[in-house]
Design a protein around this motif. Structure first.
Motif, PDB file in Angstrom:
ATOM      1  N   ARG A 129       0.828  -1.211   0.000  1.00 28.43           N
ATOM      2  CA  ARG A 129       0.000   0.000   0.000  1.00 28.43           C
ATOM      3  C   ARG A 129       0.856   1.252   0.000  1.00 28.43           C
ATOM      4  O   ARG A 129       0.569   2.211  -0.726  1.00 28.43           O
ATOM      5  N   GLU A 130       1.903   1.230   0.823  1.00 28.38           N
ATOM      6  CA  GLU A 130       2.793   2.389   0.864  1.00 28.38           C
ATOM      7  C   GLU A 130       3.488   2.598  -0.474  1.00 28.38           C
ATOM      8  O   GLU A 130       3.659   3.734  -0.918  1.00 28.38           O
ATOM      9  N   GLU A 131       3.896   1.486  -1.104  1.00 31.45           N
ATOM     10  CA  GLU A 131       4.539   1.595  -2.416  1.00 31.45           C
ATOM     11  C   GLU A 131       3.561   2.129  -3.455  1.00 31.45           C
ATOM     12  O   GLU A 131       3.918   2.975  -4.282  1.00 31.45           O
ATOM     13  N   GLU A 132       2.311   1.651  -3.409  1.00 33.93           N
ATOM     14  CA  GLU A 132       1.297   2.141  -4.336  1.00 33.93           C
ATOM     15  C   GLU A 132       0.999   3.614  -4.082  1.00 33.93           C
ATOM     16  O   GLU A 132       0.846   4.401  -5.026  1.00 33.93           O
ATOM     17  N   ARG A 133       0.925   3.986  -2.815  1.00 33.31           N
ATOM     18  CA  ARG A 133       0.684   5.390  -2.475  1.00 33.31           C
ATOM     19  C   ARG A 133       1.835   6.277  -2.950  1.00 33.31           C
ATOM     20  O   ARG A 133       1.624   7.364  -3.484  1.00 33.31           O
ATOM     21  N   ARG A 134       3.066   5.775  -2.743  1.00 33.26           N
ATOM     22  CA  ARG A 134       4.222   6.548  -3.193  1.00 33.26           C
ATOM     23  C   ARG A 134       4.254   6.648  -4.718  1.00 33.26           C
ATOM     24  O   ARG A 134       4.579   7.696  -5.277  1.00 33.26           O
ATOM     25  N   GLN A 164       2.792  15.656 -12.211  1.00 37.44           N
ATOM     26  CA  GLN A 164       2.398  14.291 -12.553  1.00 37.44           C
ATOM     27  C   GLN A 164       1.532  13.708 -11.454  1.00 37.44           C
ATOM     28  O   GLN A 164       1.826  13.831 -10.271  1.00 37.44           O
ATOM     29  N   ARG A 165       0.451  13.056 -11.855  1.00 38.75           N
ATOM     30  CA  ARG A 165      -0.405  12.321 -10.927  1.00 38.75           C
ATOM     31  C   ARG A 165      -0.852  11.046 -11.616  1.00 38.75           C
ATOM     32  O   ARG A 165      -1.492  11.105 -12.671  1.00 38.75           O
ATOM     33  N   LYS A 166      -0.475   9.915 -11.023  1.00 37.22           N
ATOM     34  CA  LYS A 166      -0.750   8.606 -11.596  1.00 37.22           C
ATOM     35  C   LYS A 166      -0.231   8.553 -13.030  1.00 37.22           C
ATOM     36  O   LYS A 166       0.960   8.688 -13.257  1.00 37.22           O
ATOM     37  N   SER A 167      -1.104   8.408 -14.031  1.00 41.16           N
ATOM     38  CA  SER A 167      -0.642   8.270 -15.411  1.00 41.16           C
ATOM     39  C   SER A 167      -0.806   9.561 -16.217  1.00 41.16           C
ATOM     40  O   SER A 167      -0.642   9.540 -17.441  1.00 41.16           O
ATOM     41  N   GLY A 191       1.339   2.493 -18.197  1.00 39.52           N
ATOM     42  CA  GLY A 191       2.181   1.498 -17.552  1.00 39.52           C
ATOM     43  C   GLY A 191       2.940   2.050 -16.373  1.00 39.52           C
ATOM     44  O   GLY A 191       2.836   3.224 -16.007  1.00 39.52           O
ATOM     45  N   TYR A 192       3.721   1.162 -15.762  1.00 41.22           N
ATOM     46  CA  TYR A 192       4.554   1.520 -14.621  1.00 41.22           C
ATOM     47  C   TYR A 192       5.913   0.875 -14.801  1.00 41.22           C
ATOM     48  O   TYR A 192       6.088  -0.052 -15.565  1.00 41.22           O
ATOM     49  N   GLY A 193       6.875   1.374 -14.059  1.00 35.75           N
ATOM     50  CA  GLY A 193       8.220   0.826 -14.151  1.00 35.75           C
ATOM     51  C   GLY A 193       9.242   1.933 -14.208  1.00 35.75           C
ATOM     52  O   GLY A 193       8.924   3.130 -14.127  1.00 35.75           O
ATOM     53  N   LEU A 194      10.499   1.536 -14.370  1.00 39.94           N
ATOM     54  CA  LEU A 194      11.571   2.524 -14.429  1.00 39.94           C
ATOM     55  C   LEU A 194      11.497   3.366 -15.698  1.00 39.94           C
ATOM     56  O   LEU A 194      11.822   4.548 -15.689  1.00 39.94           O
ATOM     57  N   LEU A 195      11.078   2.744 -16.810  1.00 35.85           N
ATOM     58  CA  LEU A 195      10.952   3.454 -18.080  1.00 35.85           C
ATOM     59  C   LEU A 195       9.487   3.478 -18.489  1.00 35.85           C
ATOM     60  O   LEU A 195       8.875   2.428 -18.672  1.00 35.85           O
ATOM     61  N   ARG A 196       8.927   4.685 -18.624  1.00 39.24           N
ATOM     62  CA  ARG A 196       7.522   4.819 -18.991  1.00 39.24           C
ATOM     63  C   ARG A 196       7.413   5.666 -20.258  1.00 39.24           C
ATOM     64  O   ARG A 196       8.013   6.750 -20.352  1.00 39.24           O
ATOM     65  N   PRO A 197       6.680   5.186 -21.255  1.00 37.78           N
ATOM     66  CA  PRO A 197       6.475   5.995 -22.460  1.00 37.78           C
ATOM     67  C   PRO A 197       5.558   7.172 -22.161  1.00 37.78           C
ATOM     68  O   PRO A 197       4.755   7.147 -21.221  1.00 37.78           O
TER      69      PRO A 197
END
Length: 264
Positions: A129-134, A164-167, A191-197
């Protein structure tokens, strides 16, 4: 010097021998059937904080076995409960101890193990949850950028501020050309990850020349250590102008570095 060294070795040997005897004396009393003496010795062992975890676990098993043999079932539960909490990998050996004691130890261990697993799941869920919130928390990103226009074959530097907020992402940029160029840009980061288009649109304004343009943007955002973000945008713009010295089309590449500021 030799005499002193010899005395030191003799004292060390006696201490080691005494420690080994104290560790096995309770087991000897238990095997002899003197359960009261065995229980006292194991309680003394558990009162010694220097004992290793493995030694303390073994002492708890024998203490429980001694108390159980004396008919003190409720008292035997306490060391078994502590064993299940502090040394969950240690089990009561069915080849050495009565099956009733083994069954009691398992009966005590199962709810404690279930509680431990529940707590572990809750901790992992809280971390998720904390990771998702962050990850989804709104953030500001100051940026420094370089731009190259492939049509005019000119480059310039600039700065911007992205939200930026979410996507979703929107930004304002100022390019230090003559005259300065102001850009408004918005789009999505699928998407999510280190590299996002990044897919979006932007509008360009040169108020000093009364020139305005718009176009599409294709880019990416790369998460770097220490909260840094690499920014790359490729854009194609059409400008609404009436001046012969200005081109109506621009194909640009922007690259820069930003720093994420997480908002509460």
């Amino acid at each position: 010097m030799k005499l002193r060294t010899g005395l030191f070795l003799l004292v060390a040997l006696l201490l080691v021998s005494g420690s080994a005897w104290a560790q096995t004396a309770g087991i000897e009393r238990y095997e002899e059937g003197d359960f009261e003496a065995a229980a006292r010795l194991f309680e003394q062992e558990l009162a010694q904080p220097q004992r290793s975890p493995a030694s303390r676990a073994l002492a708890r098993i024998y203490l429980a076995a001694s108390l159980y043999a004396l008919g003190q079932v409720e008292q035997a539960r306490k060391p078994l409960e502590t064993l299940a909490r502090e040394s969950p990998e240690q089990r009561v050996d069915p080849a050495r101890f009565p099956p009733e004691l083994v069954a009691l130890a398992e009966l005590i261990r199962k709810p404690i193990e279930s509680e431990r697993q529940r707590v572990t799941r809750e901790v992992e869920l809280q971390k998720a949850r904390e990771e998702e919130r962050r990850r989804t928390a709104p953030r500001l990103r100051p940026e420094v950028l370089g731009l190259f226009d492939a049509v005019d074959r000119q480059g310039t530097l600039g700065a911007g501020l992205a939200f930026q907020r979410k996507s979703l992402e929107g930004s304002v940029r100022v390019l230090l050309s003559d005259p300065p160029v102001f850009q408004l840009q918005g789009g999505v980061l699928p998407g999510y990850g280190l590299l996002r288009p990044f897919l979006g649109l932007h509008a360009s304004m040169l108020p000093g020349l009364n020139i305005y343009g718009a176009g599409a943007v294709l880019g990416g955002r790369l998460a770097l250590p220490a909260g840094l973000v690499g920014v790359v945008d490729l854009g194609a713009d059409y400008f609404f102008i009436s001046r012969p010295d200005r081109k109506r089309f621009a194909v640009t590449a922007q690259a820069g570095l930003g720093f994420d500021l997480h908002l509460p």
